[in-house]
Design a protein around this motif. Sequence first.
Motif, short mmCIF file in Angstrom:
data_model
loop_
_atom_site.label_atom_id
_atom_site.label_comp_id
_atom_site.label_asym_id
_atom_site.label_seq_id
_atom_site.Cartn_x
_atom_site.Cartn_y
_atom_site.Cartn_z
N UNK A 135 0.89 -1.00 -0.14
CA UNK A 135 0.07 -0.06 -0.02
C UNK A 135 0.89 1.23 -0.11
N UNK A 136 1.94 1.11 0.86
CA UNK A 136 2.91 2.30 0.92
C UNK A 136 3.45 2.61 -0.45
N UNK A 137 3.92 1.62 -1.02
CA UNK A 137 4.84 1.79 -2.47
C UNK A 137 3.80 1.78 -3.46
N UNK A 148 -3.20 4.87 3.21
CA UNK A 148 -1.64 5.16 3.06
C UNK A 148 -1.10 5.55 4.24
N UNK A 149 -1.66 6.38 5.19
CA UNK A 149 -0.98 6.89 6.29
C UNK A 149 -1.06 5.67 7.17
N UNK A 150 -2.08 4.85 7.41
CA UNK A 150 -2.20 3.87 8.45
C UNK A 150 -1.15 2.87 8.12
N UNK A 185 6.35 1.00 12.49
CA UNK A 185 6.31 0.14 13.87
C UNK A 185 6.79 -1.05 13.71
N UNK A 186 6.34 -1.77 12.72
CA UNK A 186 6.43 -3.27 12.60
C UNK A 186 8.31 -3.38 12.34
N UNK A 202 3.66 11.51 9.23
CA UNK A 202 2.30 11.05 8.97
C UNK A 202 1.21 11.93 10.04
N UNK A 203 1.82 12.21 11.40
CA UNK A 203 0.92 12.68 12.39
C UNK A 203 0.76 14.34 11.88
N UNK A 204 1.68 14.76 11.37
CA UNK A 204 1.42 16.32 10.88
C UNK A 204 0.57 16.47 9.75
#
Length: 276
Positions: free
Chosen positions: A88-90, A116-118, A125-126, A157-159
């Motif tokens: 999903x990210x790529x 994407x964010x999630x 984290x993983x 991601x937070x910002x």
Amino acid sequence: MNDAVLGPTLLRPFDTSRAVRLAVTTWFGIAAIGHGIFLAYILAVFYPPIAQSGLHGLQGLEHLPAGFREGDTLGNLAAVAHVLLAAIVIGGGPLQLVPAVRRHAPSFHRWLGRSYLLAAVISSVGGLYMIWTRHSIGNLVNQITISIDGVLILVFAFLALRNVMAGRIAEHRRWALRLFMVASAVWFFRVALMGWATLTGGWGIDWESFTGPFVYALGVGQYLLPLAMLEWYFHCQKREAGHRAKLAFVSTLVPLTVFMAIGIFAATMGMWLPRI
Ligand code: HEM
């Protein structure tokens, strides 16, 4: 014809703002193709064994030494989530940046943005969990440099999320672009590594231990260089940006794009295709 008429045209034979747009669009088009190839690799190499064997799917994969440990369910879950969400990210990152998608399919853009964010957050984290609990390739320097990327992903991601929720769309766009650069840093890493190996024969890389000056420089360069180029691009978009700054930006981005294209070809032929 007098000089007053001819002068400015001769001094400024082309529009530097257009040159910036053209250079960035070309860079993006080539980067998107490269992301597509990495996505195809992730789907072909990791999805079938995980679909077949679940948490045992990454067992025995030679190029993923930190992918599986007998008895470590949490770590195996982190590894499986990491490579599944990497798709999903790529795949999602470049799609989010296409203006036509944002314009013509705004609800798709919103849904893909949330996914994407999630995916980027869970993936990092993983990744952080794997890098500090399992022995992967490289040493402490590699562990620290990739961990900085993991932390940057979480912060950006937070910002990006906070700004879009507050309706600050211009700020959101800037943080989302920064997030793209750090979330795709692992892609830049692979492409630059293989491009460099092709051009220099692997100067500064000890392949056995995966250490060496070039590996360390790329450890931070994988996110610092794309972020620096992005900030320069933001500057070029400002009204007060001069022609020289724009010309210097284009003159830097063009060779970097050529290097990236070489790296994509080298990574595809030397790293991704042989593993499929
Ligand atoms: C969110 C962006 C990221 C993506 C898309 C991503 C993608 C991937 C992929 C596709 C792999 C499989 C290896 C390969 O075949 O190339 C992998 C492995 C791995 N990644 Fe990531 N990654 C990301 C971020 C991170 C971060 C931030 C860390 C650490 C802080 C990390 C740590 C790892 C580790 C430890 C492995 C296993 C390497 C081994 O088995 O030796 N990743 N990643």
